[in-house]
Design a protein around this motif. Structure first.
Motif, PDB file in Angstrom:
ATOM      1  N   GLU A  69       9.100  21.872  -8.614  1.00 46.83           N
ATOM      2  CA  GLU A  69      10.444  21.388  -8.923  1.00 46.83           C
ATOM      3  C   GLU A  69      11.451  22.069  -8.003  1.00 46.83           C
ATOM      4  N   GLY A  70      12.279  21.277  -7.364  1.00 49.76           N
ATOM      5  CA  GLY A  70      13.291  21.808  -6.463  1.00 49.76           C
ATOM      6  C   GLY A  70      12.789  22.029  -5.045  1.00 49.76           C
ATOM      7  N   TYR A  71      11.527  21.757  -4.770  1.00 49.55           N
ATOM      8  CA  TYR A  71      11.011  21.931  -3.412  1.00 49.55           C
ATOM      9  C   TYR A  71      11.605  20.860  -2.512  1.00 49.55           C
ATOM     10  N   GLN A  72      12.038  21.264  -1.350  1.00 47.12           N
ATOM     11  CA  GLN A  72      12.514  20.285  -0.383  1.00 47.12           C
ATOM     12  C   GLN A  72      11.338  19.868   0.480  1.00 47.12           C
ATOM     13  N   LEU A  73      11.148  18.566   0.578  1.00 49.62           N
ATOM     14  CA  LEU A  73      10.064  18.008   1.369  1.00 49.62           C
ATOM     15  C   LEU A  73      10.651  16.834   2.145  1.00 49.62           C
ATOM     16  N   SER A  74      11.099  17.110   3.353  1.00 46.19           N
ATOM     17  CA  SER A  74      11.743  16.081   4.168  1.00 46.19           C
ATOM     18  C   SER A  74      11.281  16.247   5.612  1.00 46.19           C
ATOM     19  N   VAL A  75      11.792  15.406   6.486  1.00 45.28           N
ATOM     20  CA  VAL A  75      11.436  15.481   7.904  1.00 45.28           C
ATOM     21  C   VAL A  75      11.848  16.832   8.489  1.00 45.28           C
ATOM     22  N   ASN A  76      12.933  17.405   7.963  1.00 44.33           N
ATOM     23  CA  ASN A  76      13.460  18.653   8.521  1.00 44.33           C
ATOM     24  C   ASN A  76      12.945  19.913   7.844  1.00 44.33           C
ATOM     25  N   ALA A  77      12.402  19.795   6.637  1.00 40.21           N
ATOM     26  CA  ALA A  77      11.974  20.989   5.908  1.00 40.21           C
ATOM     27  C   ALA A  77      10.774  20.680   5.026  1.00 40.21           C
ATOM     28  N   ASN A  78       9.877  21.649   4.909  1.00 40.71           N
ATOM     29  CA  ASN A  78       8.717  21.523   4.035  1.00 40.71           C
ATOM     30  C   ASN A  78       8.498  22.886   3.381  1.00 40.71           C
ATOM     31  N   ARG A  79       8.927  23.001   2.138  1.00 39.71           N
ATOM     32  CA  ARG A  79       8.850  24.284   1.434  1.00 39.71           C
ATOM     33  C   ARG A  79       7.410  24.735   1.231  1.00 39.71           C
ATOM     34  N   CYS A  80       6.464  23.812   1.154  1.00 42.32           N
ATOM     35  CA  CYS A  80       5.054  24.174   0.964  1.00 42.32           C
ATOM     36  C   CYS A  80       4.565  25.075   2.097  1.00 42.32           C
ATOM     37  N   MET A  81       5.063  24.805   3.301  1.00 39.32           N
ATOM     38  CA  MET A  81       4.610  25.561   4.473  1.00 39.32           C
ATOM     39  C   MET A  81       5.053  27.015   4.444  1.00 39.32           C
ATOM     40  N   SER A  82       6.056  27.354   3.633  1.00 43.34           N
ATOM     41  CA  SER A  82       6.495  28.753   3.573  1.00 43.34           C
ATOM     42  C   SER A  82       5.409  29.652   2.984  1.00 43.34           C
ATOM     43  N   CYS A  83       4.458  29.101   2.265  1.00 46.04           N
ATOM     44  CA  CYS A  83       3.337  29.884   1.729  1.00 46.04           C
ATOM     45  C   CYS A  83       1.982  29.464   2.307  1.00 46.04           C
ATOM     46  N   HIS A  84       1.789  28.171   2.578  1.00 45.29           N
ATOM     47  CA  HIS A  84       0.470  27.658   2.928  1.00 45.29           C
ATOM     48  C   HIS A  84       0.223  27.522   4.428  1.00 45.29           C
ATOM     49  N   ARG A  85       1.233  27.771   5.254  1.00 47.44           N
ATOM     50  CA  ARG A  85       1.022  27.749   6.709  1.00 47.44           C
ATOM     51  C   ARG A  85       0.124  28.933   7.087  1.00 47.44           C
ATOM     52  N   ARG A  86      -0.689  28.747   8.114  1.00 40.67           N
ATOM     53  CA  ARG A  86      -1.655  29.767   8.530  1.00 40.67           C
ATOM     54  C   ARG A  86      -1.013  31.137   8.709  1.00 40.67           C
ATOM     55  N   GLU A  87       0.181  31.188   9.288  1.00 43.13           N
ATOM     56  CA  GLU A  87       0.833  32.470   9.555  1.00 43.13           C
ATOM     57  C   GLU A  87       1.341  33.155   8.282  1.00 43.13           C
ATOM     58  N   ASN A  88       1.480  32.429   7.182  1.00 37.95           N
ATOM     59  CA  ASN A  88       2.095  32.995   5.980  1.00 37.95           C
ATOM     60  C   ASN A  88       1.117  33.281   4.843  1.00 37.95           C
ATOM     61  N   VAL A  89      -0.133  32.865   4.962  1.00 39.80           N
ATOM     62  CA  VAL A  89      -1.048  32.992   3.822  1.00 39.80           C
ATOM     63  C   VAL A  89      -1.391  34.441   3.490  1.00 39.80           C
ATOM     64  N   GLN A  90      -1.436  35.316   4.460  1.00 40.86           N
ATOM     65  CA  GLN A  90      -1.781  36.697   4.165  1.00 40.86           C
ATOM     66  C   GLN A  90      -0.713  37.358   3.296  1.00 40.86           C
ATOM     67  N   GLY A  91       0.534  37.081   3.565  1.00 48.89           N
ATOM     68  CA  GLY A  91       1.611  37.667   2.775  1.00 48.89           C
ATOM     69  C   GLY A  91       1.812  36.988   1.431  1.00 48.89           C
ATOM     70  N   SER A  92       1.527  35.697   1.355  1.00 50.18           N
ATOM     71  CA  SER A  92       1.781  34.962   0.111  1.00 50.18           C
ATOM     72  C   SER A  92       0.583  34.937  -0.829  1.00 50.18           C
ATOM     73  N   GLY A  93      -0.620  35.083  -0.276  1.00 49.27           N
ATOM     74  CA  GLY A  93      -1.819  34.995  -1.109  1.00 49.27           C
ATOM     75  C   GLY A  93      -2.217  33.563  -1.423  1.00 49.27           C
ATOM     76  N   ALA A  94      -1.509  32.593  -0.863  1.00 47.41           N
ATOM     77  CA  ALA A  94      -1.811  31.180  -1.099  1.00 47.41           C
ATOM     78  C   ALA A  94      -2.935  30.737  -0.168  1.00 47.41           C
ATOM     79  N   PRO A  95      -3.714  29.737  -0.560  1.00 49.19           N
ATOM     80  CA  PRO A  95      -4.750  29.248   0.349  1.00 49.19           C
ATOM     81  C   PRO A  95      -4.129  28.526   1.540  1.00 49.19           C
TER      82      PRO A  95
END
Length: 152
Positions: A69-95
């Protein structure tokens, strides 16, 4: 010849009128108020325990085990990538997102997420805690007694 045409058209019009009159609502008389406010159905409760759910079949996109809820998912932004992108998974613990999300249609690898895989909710959905409208009789292969390769 002209009389036959008139008779045919009149018969067709009469038949169409009789057939349509059976299921057509009345156009006059007491009707329910279409502008009447009705109570809204309660919103579903999303599962937010972050426990990964078992997939029902191979290649099923995993469900989202948290609120989006409240996640922005548009051409300019994808909040999912803040945790699930390859560079961010170690810090977030997300797959990390699957490597298939970095491929073009021609199986060429890209440096970043493929544009056709960028909008996550095309395939992935949050898991809601609701009673299903239709019962599920799915049985996993392992429950049917199918043995895995090399299990003998």
């Amino acid at each position: 010849m002209r009389q036959l045409l008139y008779v045919t058209l009149a018969t067709a019009g009469l038949c169409a009128g009789l057939a349509g009159a059976q299921g057509v609502p009345k156009l006059s008389g007491a009707q329910p108020d279409p502008m009447k406010s009705l109570p809204a159905a309660p919103l579903e409760r999303y599962v937010t325990d972050d426990v990964r759910q078992m997939r029902a079949y191979p290649e099923q996109p995993p469900v989202i085990p948290h609120s989006i809820e409240g996640y922005q998912l548009s051409v300019n932004a994808n909040r999912c990538m803040s945790c699930h992108r390859r560079e961010n998974v170690q810090g977030s613990g997300a797959p990390m997102i699957s490597i298939t999300h970095f491929m073009t249609r021609d199986a060429q690898m890209l440096a970043d997420v493929s544009p056709r895989r960028y909008f996550c909710t095309q395939c992935h959905v949050p898991q809601a805690d609701i009673d299903p409208a239709i019962g599920n009789t799915f049985t996993d292969m392992s429950e049917l007694g199918a043995a895995g390769a090399g299990s003998e």
